[in-house]
Design a protein around this motif. Structure first.
Motif, short mmCIF file in Angstrom:
data_model
loop_
_atom_site.label_atom_id
_atom_site.label_comp_id
_atom_site.label_asym_id
_atom_site.label_seq_id
_atom_site.Cartn_x
_atom_site.Cartn_y
_atom_site.Cartn_z
N GLY A 22 0.74 -1.31 -0.01
CA GLY A 22 0.51 -0.29 0.51
C GLY A 22 0.68 1.46 0.24
O GLY A 22 0.61 2.27 0.54
N TYR A 23 1.93 1.26 -0.69
CA TYR A 23 3.07 2.13 -0.51
C TYR A 23 2.37 3.33 -1.41
O TYR A 23 1.74 3.26 -2.78
CB TYR A 23 4.18 1.82 -1.15
N PHE A 24 2.30 4.86 -1.43
CA PHE A 24 1.45 6.14 -2.19
C PHE A 24 2.84 6.91 -2.44
O PHE A 24 3.25 7.40 -0.89
CB PHE A 24 0.49 6.54 -2.07
N PRO A 25 3.30 7.48 -3.24
CA PRO A 25 2.33 6.79 -5.14
C PRO A 25 4.04 6.02 -4.99
O PRO A 25 4.98 5.60 -4.31
CB PRO A 25 3.31 8.04 -5.63
N LEU A 26 3.42 4.73 -5.76
CA LEU A 26 4.20 3.46 -6.40
C LEU A 26 4.30 3.80 -7.91
O LEU A 26 3.19 4.18 -7.97
CB LEU A 26 3.41 2.26 -5.45
N VAL A 27 5.36 3.79 -8.46
CA VAL A 27 5.36 3.64 -9.52
C VAL A 27 5.63 1.94 -9.99
O VAL A 27 7.32 1.98 -9.67
CB VAL A 27 6.15 5.04 -10.24
N VAL A 28 5.68 1.60 -10.97
CA VAL A 28 5.72 0.08 -11.49
C VAL A 28 5.99 0.70 -12.63
O VAL A 28 5.11 0.37 -13.32
CB VAL A 28 5.14 -1.16 -10.57
N VAL A 29 7.49 -0.88 -12.91
CA VAL A 29 7.28 -0.64 -14.45
C VAL A 29 7.42 -1.57 -14.73
O VAL A 29 8.43 -2.64 -14.40
CB VAL A 29 9.29 0.11 -14.52
N LEU A 30 6.81 -2.13 -15.68
CA LEU A 30 6.18 -3.95 -15.68
C LEU A 30 6.93 -3.93 -16.98
O LEU A 30 6.49 -2.97 -18.47
CB LEU A 30 4.97 -3.90 -16.10
N ASP A 31 7.39 -4.84 -17.48
CA ASP A 31 7.08 -5.44 -19.00
C ASP A 31 6.14 -5.58 -20.00
O ASP A 31 4.82 -5.65 -19.28
CB ASP A 31 7.76 -6.56 -19.71
N LYS A 32 5.56 -5.73 -21.22
CA LYS A 32 4.71 -6.14 -21.72
C LYS A 32 3.61 -6.55 -21.89
O LYS A 32 2.50 -6.86 -21.81
CB LYS A 32 5.01 -5.77 -23.22
N ASP A 33 4.61 -7.94 -20.82
CA ASP A 33 2.86 -9.04 -20.43
C ASP A 33 3.29 -8.64 -19.16
O ASP A 33 2.00 -9.61 -18.41
CB ASP A 33 4.06 -10.51 -20.01
N GLY A 34 3.15 -7.68 -18.63
CA GLY A 34 2.95 -7.42 -16.82
C GLY A 34 3.85 -8.02 -16.39
O GLY A 34 3.73 -7.80 -14.83
N VAL B 214 7.34 -7.31 -13.41
CA VAL B 214 7.54 -6.79 -12.86
C VAL B 214 9.36 -6.25 -13.09
O VAL B 214 9.59 -7.44 -13.06
CB VAL B 214 7.71 -6.59 -11.62
N LEU B 215 9.40 -5.16 -13.96
CA LEU B 215 10.67 -4.86 -13.84
C LEU B 215 11.64 -4.37 -12.61
O LEU B 215 12.79 -4.47 -12.45
CB LEU B 215 10.99 -4.34 -15.15
N GLU C 58 13.85 3.99 -17.48
CA GLU C 58 13.93 3.53 -18.76
C GLU C 58 14.98 2.41 -18.23
O GLU C 58 15.23 1.34 -18.96
CB GLU C 58 14.54 4.75 -19.12
N SER C 59 15.87 2.35 -16.60
CA SER C 59 16.87 1.80 -15.98
C SER C 59 16.09 0.85 -16.30
O SER C 59 17.18 -0.63 -16.34
CB SER C 59 17.67 2.72 -15.03
N PHE C 60 15.21 0.93 -16.10
CA PHE C 60 14.52 -0.73 -15.21
C PHE C 60 14.18 -1.64 -16.51
O PHE C 60 14.12 -2.72 -16.41
CB PHE C 60 13.22 -0.75 -14.45
N SER C 61 14.03 -1.58 -17.35
CA SER C 61 13.60 -2.03 -19.09
C SER C 61 14.49 -2.15 -19.43
O SER C 61 14.49 -2.76 -20.91
CB SER C 61 12.56 -1.71 -19.82
N ARG C 62 15.68 -2.03 -19.48
CA ARG C 62 16.81 -2.42 -20.25
C ARG C 62 17.42 -3.68 -19.97
O ARG C 62 17.53 -4.52 -18.95
CB ARG C 62 18.74 -0.81 -19.90
#
Length: 145
Positions: free
Chosen positions: A108-120, A122-123, A141-145
């Motif tokens: 329940g963290y706010f704000p939480l920004v989750v970077v996901l790949d196209k399949d969902g 978590v990156l 961008e660093s999460f999806s490299r």
């Protein structure tokens, strides 16, 4: 005349967050991400009570630099959890947001920004940071490299 100007100003100001193409349906967002081969940025926020959420919106999401960049590079998904009665979401949307939180924001963290790949998958994840828009984009961008 004054009333028209005031109404126009209120209308434009109220659309600030949604000037981007924010998705609220996660399944639709995954379809868009698949089609465009883009990562998903899932944002958990309390738009009317969470001070860091409001700062993140004002400093990052609402900036022209971020809007321009994200439209070509990310699929943006908003899971909002407002508390004020006048800002409450429809029950169906609230349920969808709660289901997303059960999967991606169990603490329940706010704000939480989750970077996901196209399949969902978590990156990576982050939150509010007092950094420039360019630095925030680099972080995402660093999460999806």
């Amino acid at each position: 005349m004054k009333v028209s100007i005031v109404l126009l100003a209120v209308f434009l100001a109220s659309g600030t967050l949604f000037a981007q193409d924010w998705q609220t349906d996660f399944d639709k967002a995954k379809e868009i991400a698949m089609a465009g081969n883009k990562p998903i940025i899932l944002v958990f926020q309390g738009s009317d009570w969470c001070a860091p959420c409001i700062k993140l919106d004002q400093q990052i999401w609402s900036s022209e630099e971020f809007k321009n960049y994200s439209s070509d590079h990310f699929v943006m998904v908003l899971a909002d959890f407002p508390r004020k009665k006048q800002n409450m979401l429809p029950a169906e949307q609230q349920k969808k947001n709660e289901q997303l939180a059960e999967t991606y924001n169990k603490n329940g963290y706010f704000p939480l920004v989750v970077v996901l790949d196209k399949d969902g998958k978590v990156l990576g994840q982050t939150g509010y940071k007092k950094i420039t828009v360019k630095e925030y984009i680099s972080l995402l961008e660093s999460f999806s490299r």
